[in-house]
Design a protein around this motif. Sequence first.
Motif, PDB file in Angstrom:
ATOM      1  N   ALA A  49      35.328 -44.035  55.189  1.00  0.00           N
ATOM      2  CA  ALA A  49      35.130 -45.483  55.237  1.00  0.00           C
ATOM      3  C   ALA A  49      36.220 -46.164  54.430  1.00  0.00           C
ATOM      4  CB  ALA A  49      33.766 -45.855  54.669  1.00  0.00           C
ATOM      5  N   PRO A  50      36.700 -47.326  54.865  1.00  0.00           N
ATOM      6  CA  PRO A  50      37.717 -48.063  54.099  1.00  0.00           C
ATOM      7  C   PRO A  50      37.214 -48.387  52.696  1.00  0.00           C
ATOM      8  CG  PRO A  50      37.450 -48.997  56.297  1.00  0.00           C
ATOM      9  CD  PRO A  50      36.328 -48.017  56.109  1.00  0.00           C
ATOM     10  N   GLY A  51      38.082 -48.357  51.734  1.00  0.00           N
ATOM     11  CA  GLY A  51      37.705 -48.667  50.361  1.00  0.00           C
ATOM     12  C   GLY A  51      37.318 -50.124  50.204  1.00  0.00           C
ATOM     13  N   ALA A  52      36.384 -50.386  49.301  1.00  0.00           N
ATOM     14  CA  ALA A  52      35.933 -51.761  49.069  1.00  0.00           C
ATOM     15  C   ALA A  52      37.013 -52.554  48.336  1.00  0.00           C
ATOM     16  CB  ALA A  52      34.646 -51.747  48.250  1.00  0.00           C
ATOM     17  N   GLU A  53      37.183 -53.801  48.719  1.00  0.00           N
ATOM     18  CA  GLU A  53      38.165 -54.670  48.083  1.00  0.00           C
ATOM     19  C   GLU A  53      37.539 -55.404  46.911  1.00  0.00           C
ATOM     20  OE1 GLU A  53      39.636 -57.348  51.035  1.00  0.00           O
ATOM     21  OE2 GLU A  53      41.238 -56.000  51.658  1.00  0.00           O
ATOM     22  N   LEU A  54      38.084 -55.192  45.726  1.00  0.00           N
ATOM     23  CA  LEU A  54      37.606 -55.938  44.573  1.00  0.00           C
ATOM     24  C   LEU A  54      38.074 -57.386  44.649  1.00  0.00           C
ATOM     25  CD1 LEU A  54      38.249 -53.309  41.736  1.00  0.00           C
ATOM     26  CD2 LEU A  54      36.115 -53.823  42.920  1.00  0.00           C
ATOM     27  N   VAL A  55      39.268 -57.573  45.200  1.00  0.00           N
ATOM     28  CA  VAL A  55      39.829 -58.913  45.414  1.00  0.00           C
ATOM     29  C   VAL A  55      40.317 -58.969  46.850  1.00  0.00           C
ATOM     30  CG1 VAL A  55      41.561 -60.598  44.698  1.00  0.00           C
ATOM     31  CG2 VAL A  55      40.570 -59.040  43.008  1.00  0.00           C
ATOM     32  N   SER A  56      39.953 -59.996  47.578  1.00  0.00           N
ATOM     33  CA  SER A  56      40.301 -60.074  48.990  1.00  0.00           C
ATOM     34  C   SER A  56      41.810 -60.156  49.183  1.00  0.00           C
ATOM     35  CB  SER A  56      39.638 -61.294  49.629  1.00  0.00           C
ATOM     36  OG  SER A  56      40.215 -62.491  49.144  1.00  0.00           O
ATOM     37  N   ARG A  57      42.277 -59.710  50.350  1.00  0.00           N
ATOM     38  CA  ARG A  57      43.695 -59.764  50.649  1.00  0.00           C
ATOM     39  C   ARG A  57      44.213 -61.197  50.632  1.00  0.00           C
ATOM     40  NH1 ARG A  57      47.732 -58.142  49.992  1.00  0.00           N
ATOM     41  NH2 ARG A  57      48.721 -58.688  51.960  1.00  0.00           N
ATOM     42  N   GLY A  58      43.378 -62.125  51.070  1.00  0.00           N
ATOM     43  CA  GLY A  58      43.803 -63.525  51.068  1.00  0.00           C
ATOM     44  C   GLY A  58      44.134 -64.023  49.678  1.00  0.00           C
ATOM     45  N   VAL A  59      43.298 -63.663  48.699  1.00  0.00           N
ATOM     46  CA  VAL A  59      43.539 -64.067  47.314  1.00  0.00           C
ATOM     47  C   VAL A  59      44.750 -63.315  46.747  1.00  0.00           C
ATOM     48  CG1 VAL A  59      42.582 -64.076  44.981  1.00  0.00           C
ATOM     49  CG2 VAL A  59      41.138 -64.674  46.930  1.00  0.00           C
ATOM     50  N   GLN A  60      44.847 -62.024  47.067  1.00  0.00           N
ATOM     51  CA  GLN A  60      45.987 -61.242  46.580  1.00  0.00           C
ATOM     52  C   GLN A  60      47.314 -61.813  47.067  1.00  0.00           C
ATOM     53  OE1 GLN A  60      45.600 -57.043  47.500  1.00  0.00           O
ATOM     54  NE2 GLN A  60      43.407 -57.079  47.121  1.00  0.00           N
ATOM     55  N   ALA A  61      47.357 -62.204  48.349  1.00  0.00           N
ATOM     56  CA  ALA A  61      48.606 -62.645  48.968  1.00  0.00           C
ATOM     57  C   ALA A  61      48.980 -64.082  48.618  1.00  0.00           C
ATOM     58  CB  ALA A  61      48.518 -62.501  50.481  1.00  0.00           C
ATOM     59  N   THR A  62      48.073 -64.836  48.024  1.00  0.00           N
ATOM     60  CA  THR A  62      48.361 -66.238  47.708  1.00  0.00           C
ATOM     61  C   THR A  62      48.300 -66.479  46.199  1.00  0.00           C
ATOM     62  OG1 THR A  62      46.023 -66.744  48.162  1.00  0.00           O
ATOM     63  CG2 THR A  62      47.603 -67.103  49.945  1.00  0.00           C
ATOM     64  N   LEU A  63      47.089 -66.632  45.686  1.00  0.00           N
ATOM     65  CA  LEU A  63      46.930 -66.924  44.261  1.00  0.00           C
ATOM     66  C   LEU A  63      47.447 -65.791  43.395  1.00  0.00           C
ATOM     67  CD1 LEU A  63      45.854 -68.820  42.076  1.00  0.00           C
ATOM     68  CD2 LEU A  63      43.623 -67.692  42.305  1.00  0.00           C
ATOM     69  N   GLY A  64      47.078 -64.562  43.745  1.00  0.00           N
ATOM     70  CA  GLY A  64      47.529 -63.420  42.948  1.00  0.00           C
ATOM     71  C   GLY A  64      49.035 -63.285  42.934  1.00  0.00           C
ATOM     72  N   LEU A  65      49.644 -63.413  44.107  1.00  0.00           N
ATOM     73  CA  LEU A  65      51.101 -63.322  44.199  1.00  0.00           C
ATOM     74  C   LEU A  65      51.764 -64.453  43.424  1.00  0.00           C
ATOM     75  CD1 LEU A  65      53.689 -62.099  45.429  1.00  0.00           C
ATOM     76  CD2 LEU A  65      53.287 -63.530  47.442  1.00  0.00           C
ATOM     77  N   GLY A  66      51.227 -65.664  43.544  1.00  0.00           N
ATOM     78  CA  GLY A  66      51.824 -66.805  42.859  1.00  0.00           C
ATOM     79  C   GLY A  66      51.754 -66.685  41.354  1.00  0.00           C
ATOM     80  N   VAL A  67      50.583 -66.306  40.818  1.00  0.00           N
ATOM     81  CA  VAL A  67      50.426 -66.192  39.363  1.00  0.00           C
ATOM     82  C   VAL A  67      51.301 -65.069  38.813  1.00  0.00           C
ATOM     83  CG1 VAL A  67      48.805 -65.612  37.523  1.00  0.00           C
ATOM     84  CG2 VAL A  67      48.109 -67.174  39.351  1.00  0.00           C
ATOM     85  N   ALA A  68      51.268 -63.913  39.480  1.00  0.00           N
ATOM     86  CA  ALA A  68      52.079 -62.784  39.017  1.00  0.00           C
ATOM     87  C   ALA A  68      53.566 -63.116  39.054  1.00  0.00           C
ATOM     88  CB  ALA A  68      51.796 -61.556  39.876  1.00  0.00           C
ATOM     89  N   SER A  69      53.998 -63.788  40.113  1.00  0.00           N
ATOM     90  CA  SER A  69      55.414 -64.143  40.241  1.00  0.00           C
ATOM     91  C   SER A  69      55.823 -65.165  39.187  1.00  0.00           C
ATOM     92  CB  SER A  69      55.690 -64.698  41.637  1.00  0.00           C
ATOM     93  OG  SER A  69      55.411 -63.734  42.636  1.00  0.00           O
ATOM     94  N   ALA A  70      54.941 -66.121  38.888  1.00  0.00           N
ATOM     95  CA  ALA A  70      55.241 -67.122  37.872  1.00  0.00           C
ATOM     96  C   ALA A  70      55.383 -66.474  36.493  1.00  0.00           C
ATOM     97  CB  ALA A  70      54.156 -68.189  37.849  1.00  0.00           C
ATOM     98  N   LEU A  71      54.466 -65.586  36.154  1.00  0.00           N
ATOM     99  CA  LEU A  71      54.544 -64.901  34.865  1.00  0.00           C
ATOM    100  C   LEU A  71      55.785 -64.018  34.785  1.00  0.00           C
ATOM    101  CD1 LEU A  71      50.787 -63.890  34.404  1.00  0.00           C
ATOM    102  CD2 LEU A  71      52.024 -65.746  33.260  1.00  0.00           C
ATOM    103  N   PHE A  72      56.062 -63.310  35.877  1.00  0.00           N
ATOM    104  CA  PHE A  72      57.258 -62.478  35.972  1.00  0.00           C
ATOM    105  C   PHE A  72      58.508 -63.332  35.771  1.00  0.00           C
ATOM    106  CE2 PHE A  72      60.661 -61.199  38.952  1.00  0.00           C
ATOM    107  CZ  PHE A  72      60.978 -59.946  38.478  1.00  0.00           C
ATOM    108  N   GLY A  73      58.537 -64.491  36.410  1.00  0.00           N
ATOM    109  CA  GLY A  73      59.691 -65.375  36.304  1.00  0.00           C
ATOM    110  C   GLY A  73      59.891 -65.931  34.908  1.00  0.00           C
ATOM    111  N   VAL A  74      58.817 -66.368  34.273  1.00  0.00           N
ATOM    112  CA  VAL A  74      58.912 -66.920  32.916  1.00  0.00           C
ATOM    113  C   VAL A  74      59.427 -65.854  31.950  1.00  0.00           C
ATOM    114  CG1 VAL A  74      57.562 -67.778  30.971  1.00  0.00           C
ATOM    115  CG2 VAL A  74      57.167 -68.698  33.262  1.00  0.00           C
ATOM    116  N   ALA A  75      58.922 -64.633  32.082  1.00  0.00           N
ATOM    117  CA  ALA A  75      59.354 -63.553  31.191  1.00  0.00           C
ATOM    118  C   ALA A  75      60.835 -63.234  31.383  1.00  0.00           C
ATOM    119  CB  ALA A  75      58.509 -62.306  31.434  1.00  0.00           C
TER     120      ALA A  75
END
Length: 246
Positions: A49-75
């Motif tokens: 069976a496919p593994g359960a998603e703790l965080v949906s792909r939609g959130v990962q690809a939008t909010l998650g990507l944006g926050v991680a990229s912003a922190l990465f950029g500031v650093a």
Amino acid sequence: MVRALLVRGMLAGLVAGLFYAVVEYVFGEPMVDAAIAYEDQVAAAAGEAPGAELVSRGVQATLGLGVASALFGVALGGITALVYAAVHGRYLRLPPRAGALALAAAGFVVTYAVPFLKYPANPPASTKDDTIGERTLLFLAMVLASVVIAWAALVVRERLRARLGTWNATTATFAGYVVVVAVVMALLPTVAETPADFPAPVLYGFRIATLGGQLAFWTALGLVFGALVERAVGVPGRRIDADTLR
């Protein structure tokens, strides 16, 4: 000066990080979705069976990507500003815009493009989960080696300039950097664990997207940081001294 440069670098990094997120969302996330689809197909064929998603792909690809990229950029923006403060006027004798772009180009090549040649990025399901730690350490070791070798080459170039001239010193130390990096690459172990049936267009599409995203990030960082520093100086093309940005 350093504090002012640091603030400008972090701001430039934030802008570049958000730009990176947009590029990766457009070009990288479709490759991630395709890789996950392959992983689900393999799991279904094995009766798992496919593994359960703790965080949906939609959130990962939008909010998650944006926050991680912003922190990465500031650093990285802050680190770039500190390096700029250390090398400007001693190893880097260029106006703000040109100097920032030159430093960003060096950052892209030394910290990502060169390590990428040895350990390219891989999408989900293209490698074994239990080797993530090992692959991460090897990539970081390659990054560290590239940075140290580049810094040594910069120091040697400065010492050779008076004797050989700027062009010859730059050519000689660049060749030395390439040779030493090649030796390090040959000594570090190779990681080849991608399944034979993994879709090649997905693998190479993901790698191109990540490489392009990094190129977009460093280009934006150099342009924005250079503009901010030049604006603080107030005269286009003017070199800065230690008191200009206080």
